[in-house]
Structure formats: C-alpha cells, structure tokens
Design a protein around this motif. Sequence first.
Motif, PDB file in Angstrom:
ATOM      1  N   ILE A 146      29.315 -15.853  17.694  1.00 24.88           N
ATOM      2  CA  ILE A 146      29.391 -17.279  17.385  1.00 24.88           C
ATOM      3  C   ILE A 146      28.143 -17.922  17.998  1.00 24.88           C
ATOM      4  O   ILE A 146      27.910 -17.786  19.205  1.00 24.88           O
ATOM      5  N   GLY A 147      27.341 -18.586  17.173  1.00 28.32           N
ATOM      6  CA  GLY A 147      26.105 -19.219  17.639  1.00 28.32           C
ATOM      7  C   GLY A 147      26.238 -20.727  17.655  1.00 28.32           C
ATOM      8  O   GLY A 147      26.575 -21.338  16.643  1.00 28.32           O
ATOM      9  N   LEU A 148      25.982 -21.311  18.830  1.00 23.92           N
ATOM     10  CA  LEU A 148      26.179 -22.754  19.002  1.00 23.92           C
ATOM     11  C   LEU A 148      24.862 -23.431  19.349  1.00 23.92           C
ATOM     12  O   LEU A 148      24.256 -23.137  20.385  1.00 23.92           O
ATOM     13  N   SER A 149      24.442 -24.340  18.491  1.00 19.73           N
ATOM     14  CA  SER A 149      23.193 -25.061  18.739  1.00 19.73           C
ATOM     15  C   SER A 149      23.496 -26.487  19.188  1.00 19.73           C
ATOM     16  O   SER A 149      24.392 -27.136  18.654  1.00 19.73           O
ATOM     17  N   SER A 150      22.731 -26.950  20.186  1.00 22.62           N
ATOM     18  CA  SER A 150      22.900 -28.324  20.675  1.00 22.62           C
ATOM     19  C   SER A 150      21.545 -28.866  21.096  1.00 22.62           C
ATOM     20  O   SER A 150      20.837 -28.232  21.876  1.00 22.62           O
ATOM     21  N   LEU A 151      21.199 -30.022  20.580  1.00 26.83           N
ATOM     22  CA  LEU A 151      19.890 -30.620  20.916  1.00 26.83           C
ATOM     23  C   LEU A 151      20.021 -31.833  21.826  1.00 26.83           C
ATOM     24  O   LEU A 151      19.024 -32.418  22.247  1.00 26.83           O
ATOM     25  N   LEU A 152      21.255 -32.218  22.110  1.00 26.49           N
ATOM     26  CA  LEU A 152      21.478 -33.423  22.920  1.00 26.49           C
ATOM     27  C   LEU A 152      22.204 -33.062  24.205  1.00 26.49           C
ATOM     28  O   LEU A 152      23.139 -32.249  24.182  1.00 26.49           O
ATOM     29  N   THR A 153      21.802 -33.693  25.293  1.00 28.97           N
ATOM     30  CA  THR A 153      22.523 -33.446  26.547  1.00 28.97           C
ATOM     31  C   THR A 153      23.987 -33.869  26.391  1.00 28.97           C
ATOM     32  O   THR A 153      24.876 -33.278  26.998  1.00 28.97           O
ATOM     33  N   THR A 154      24.223 -34.868  25.536  1.00 31.93           N
ATOM     34  CA  THR A 154      25.593 -35.356  25.342  1.00 31.93           C
ATOM     35  C   THR A 154      26.453 -34.389  24.508  1.00 31.93           C
ATOM     36  O   THR A 154      27.678 -34.457  24.568  1.00 31.93           O
ATOM     37  N   SER A 155      25.838 -33.532  23.720  1.00 34.11           N
ATOM     38  CA  SER A 155      26.647 -32.619  22.889  1.00 34.11           C
ATOM     39  C   SER A 155      26.789 -31.214  23.502  1.00 34.11           C
ATOM     40  O   SER A 155      27.577 -30.404  23.025  1.00 34.11           O
ATOM     41  N   MET A 156      26.028 -30.955  24.586  1.00 33.92           N
ATOM     42  CA  MET A 156      26.087 -29.625  25.205  1.00 33.92           C
ATOM     43  C   MET A 156      27.507 -29.227  25.612  1.00 33.92           C
ATOM     44  O   MET A 156      27.900 -28.070  25.511  1.00 33.92           O
ATOM     45  N   ALA A 157      28.262 -30.223  26.074  1.00 33.11           N
ATOM     46  CA  ALA A 157      29.618 -29.939  26.568  1.00 33.11           C
ATOM     47  C   ALA A 157      30.488 -29.313  25.486  1.00 33.11           C
ATOM     48  O   ALA A 157      31.442 -28.581  25.791  1.00 33.11           O
ATOM     49  N   ILE A 158      30.173 -29.582  24.234  1.00 36.42           N
ATOM     50  CA  ILE A 158      30.979 -29.020  23.138  1.00 36.42           C
ATOM     51  C   ILE A 158      30.831 -27.492  23.102  1.00 36.42           C
ATOM     52  O   ILE A 158      31.744 -26.781  22.681  1.00 36.42           O
ATOM     53  N   GLN A 159      29.671 -26.994  23.550  1.00 34.97           N
ATOM     54  CA  GLN A 159      29.510 -25.535  23.618  1.00 34.97           C
ATOM     55  C   GLN A 159      30.565 -24.951  24.560  1.00 34.97           C
ATOM     56  O   GLN A 159      31.183 -23.929  24.287  1.00 34.97           O
ATOM     57  N   ARG A 160      30.766 -25.648  25.669  1.00 29.18           N
ATOM     58  CA  ARG A 160      31.784 -25.185  26.619  1.00 29.18           C
ATOM     59  C   ARG A 160      33.186 -25.277  25.992  1.00 29.18           C
ATOM     60  O   ARG A 160      34.019 -24.406  26.181  1.00 29.18           O
ATOM     61  N   ASP A 161      33.407 -26.359  25.195  1.00 25.35           N
ATOM     62  CA  ASP A 161      34.724 -26.542  24.564  1.00 25.35           C
ATOM     63  C   ASP A 161      35.062 -25.373  23.630  1.00 25.35           C
ATOM     64  O   ASP A 161      36.226 -24.974  23.524  1.00 25.35           O
ATOM     65  N   VAL A 162      34.033 -24.852  22.950  1.00 24.85           N
ATOM     66  CA  VAL A 162      34.283 -23.712  22.045  1.00 24.85           C
ATOM     67  C   VAL A 162      34.758 -22.517  22.865  1.00 24.85           C
ATOM     68  O   VAL A 162      35.733 -21.847  22.513  1.00 24.85           O
ATOM     69  N   ILE A 163      34.076 -22.273  23.998  1.00 23.81           N
ATOM     70  CA  ILE A 163      34.460 -21.135  24.849  1.00 23.81           C
ATOM     71  C   ILE A 163      35.858 -21.360  25.439  1.00 23.81           C
ATOM     72  O   ILE A 163      36.675 -20.439  25.479  1.00 23.81           O
ATOM     73  N   ASP A 164      36.143 -22.599  25.827  1.00 19.62           N
ATOM     74  CA  ASP A 164      37.487 -22.903  26.355  1.00 19.62           C
ATOM     75  C   ASP A 164      38.554 -22.648  25.291  1.00 19.62           C
ATOM     76  O   ASP A 164      39.630 -22.126  25.596  1.00 19.62           O
ATOM     77  N   LEU A 165      38.239 -23.014  24.048  1.00 18.03           N
ATOM     78  CA  LEU A 165      39.206 -22.803  22.967  1.00 18.03           C
ATOM     79  C   LEU A 165      39.444 -21.305  22.755  1.00 18.03           C
ATOM     80  O   LEU A 165      40.585 -20.867  22.563  1.00 18.03           O
ATOM     81  N   LEU A 166      38.369 -20.531  22.826  1.00 12.56           N
ATOM     82  CA  LEU A 166      38.521 -19.072  22.689  1.00 12.56           C
ATOM     83  C   LEU A 166      39.409 -18.524  23.807  1.00 12.56           C
ATOM     84  O   LEU A 166      40.264 -17.674  23.584  1.00 12.56           O
ATOM     85  N   ASP A 167      39.209 -19.052  25.020  1.00 10.98           N
ATOM     86  CA  ASP A 167      40.043 -18.637  26.156  1.00 10.98           C
ATOM     87  C   ASP A 167      41.505 -18.961  25.892  1.00 10.98           C
ATOM     88  O   ASP A 167      42.383 -18.111  26.062  1.00 10.98           O
ATOM     89  N   THR A 168      41.749 -20.209  25.461  1.00 10.82           N
ATOM     90  CA  THR A 168      43.119 -20.660  25.205  1.00 10.82           C
ATOM     91  C   THR A 168      43.801 -19.771  24.173  1.00 10.82           C
ATOM     92  O   THR A 168      44.983 -19.451  24.297  1.00 10.82           O
ATOM     93  N   LEU A 169      43.051 -19.390  23.160  1.00 13.85           N
ATOM     94  CA  LEU A 169      43.634 -18.580  22.075  1.00 13.85           C
ATOM     95  C   LEU A 169      43.615 -17.078  22.398  1.00 13.85           C
ATOM     96  O   LEU A 169      43.955 -16.256  21.556  1.00 13.85           O
ATOM     97  N   GLU A 170      43.139 -16.767  23.609  1.00 16.42           N
ATOM     98  CA  GLU A 170      43.013 -15.366  24.059  1.00 16.42           C
ATOM     99  C   GLU A 170      42.141 -14.546  23.103  1.00 16.42           C
ATOM    100  O   GLU A 170      42.447 -13.404  22.771  1.00 16.42           O
TER     101      GLU A 170
END
Length: 218
Positions: A146-170
Amino acid sequence: MTENILTLIKDGVVNGDPEQVRKYVTEAFESGMGPQDILEGGLTAGLEVMGERWNRLEVFLPEVMKSAKAMKVGFEIVKPQLGSKDSDFRMGTVVIGTVKGDVHDIGKTVVATMLIGAGFEVFDLGVDQAPSMFVDTAIEKDADIIGLSSLLTTSMAIQRDVIDLLDTLELRDRFQVMVGGAPTNQEWADTIGAQGWAADAHAAVAKAKELMETKKSS
Ligand code: B1M
C-alpha cells in the motif's frame, strides 16, 4: 543543446505555458533524449522553481496551478516512454494514492508510473482518499504494497491512520506499507510503523522491490 531544450521545458512549466512544454518535450524526444532526463531536468525542475518562488511569496496559487497543468501536459507525453512493462511479468501489486485532505497528485503519479515501468501492477486511487479506501482496495486486489503519498504536513497524519486501521482489522502483516511525499522522512516512517519510505520515484521503485523481497522471505 541538451541543456537548452531542458531549460526551455523548465521555462514552459514556470510560465505555465502548455504549448511551449509540448513543443520542447517533443523536440527533446526527437533529439534522442531519455524520458528520465526530460522528467527530472525539465518538468520537475520547473515545478521546483515554482515551489521556491511560492516559499518567497513571489507567486500565488493560480500561477502554481497553471504551472502544474503545463507540467502534466509534458508528463502525459513522457509517461508512455517510462513504462516498459512486460504484461506477463509482475513484480508485485501496489495500491497507491494521495491521502485524504490532500489533492497533490503529480509526485504520486510519477511514482505510480515508474512502478508500472518496473513491472509492478499498480492500482492508482487518485487523490484525497480515506484510509478505508486504501485498505478495502488492497484487500480486493490482493495487493502486496500500500503506497501512501502526502504533500502536506496537515495530511501526513492520515498515513498513520491507514496503518492504525490495518492494526484494528488485524491485517498489519498482510501488506507492506510505503509512505512518501515532501514532508515525510525515514524518521516519520519509523514512528508510524511503515515498512518503507522513499524520497523520490527512483528510490520508491528500489524500496518497493526490497519490500517484495521482505514479503517473500517472511
Ligand atoms: Co501545493 N503545496 N498546495 N499545490 N504545492 C506544496 C506541497 C507546498 C510545499 C508549497 C510551499 O508552501 N512551499 C505546500 C505544503 C506545505 C506543507 O504542508 N508543508 C503546499 C500548500 C500549502 C498547498 C495548499 C494548502 C495551498 C492553499 O490552498 N493555500 C493547497 C493544498 C490543497 C490540498 O491538497 N488540500 C495546494 C495546492 C496546490 C496546487 C493545486 C496549486 C498544485 C497541485 C497540483 C496537482 O498536484 N495536480 C500545488 C503544487 C504544484 C505544489 C508544489 C509547488 C509542487 C508539488 C509537486 O507536484 N512537485 C509544492 C512545492 C514543492 O514541493 N516544492 C506545493 C513535483 C513532484 C514530482 O514532486 O510531489 O514532491 P513531489 O513527489 C516526489 C517525492 O515527494 C516522492 O516522489 C515524487 C517523485 O520524485 N513521493 C513519493 C511522492 N509521493 C510518494 C509516495 C511514495 C514514495 C515517494 O510511496 C508511496
């Protein structure tokens, strides 16, 4: 000669002049120049100039948008030359996109194109994509990365959210996650637990190959 054409392409991007870009990108190919040189020495270099001018408050949003559009005209000509995918051969499958809240798509598209050129099957989600979209598509396409691109400091956190979601779903072990984009770095990737980070499209291809090796050996 080479320098000259690249400068004319770069100036075309800076001036937001798609016709100038189209003309000199075509001429550059006719003179035997490679797609990588045209992309990096002309098209991307033009946008870098605009980024620096933006930082110095010398240009405004409409000018940057015009430049981005002109750059894309050139990129569309270069793109088929970057991709030399052998359809019977697959390095792996990548789902890539720009994260929610972020509409920057040029760098992500360059990375996606280079991955295709390197033999990956790529599903490009586009921009402004929610974590669930990345995860659902990765499951559906049975992706490796899964490749996540972010050009804004404000959107970087969404990259972490994707990983958190993967964790939640095991599903954390099922996919390799690669992050990138100007405000990101290796430290950020380590902090959020992404397996890969790359500074540019070249590095992204190398990292994707490395992640495939890791996946195969695990
Ligand atoms: Co925007 N913008 N922009 N912008 N823009 C930046 C990113 C900014 C750094 C400019 C600045 O202030 N100096 C700044 C972000 C600051 C910050 O948060 N740190 C910024 C801002 C603030 C904004 C707005 C908020 C402006 C506003 O509205 N006030 C707004 C955001 C809108 C939104 O997203 N919600 C905005 C809008 C725009 C345009 C629409 C005008 C346009 C985008 C057009 C488009 O993409 N269709 C635009 C542009 C063009 C830029 C700059 C000038 C150039 C970006 C670019 O395309 N670079 C940029 C300044 C800059 O970066 N110098 C800027 C060329 C591209 C090839 O490089 O995207 O870095 P890049 O991609 C590279 C690597 O990063 C890496 O490889 C790529 C290829 O080598 N990479 C990956 C990227 N993704 C990867 C993924 C990977 C691995 C590597 O793995 C998955």
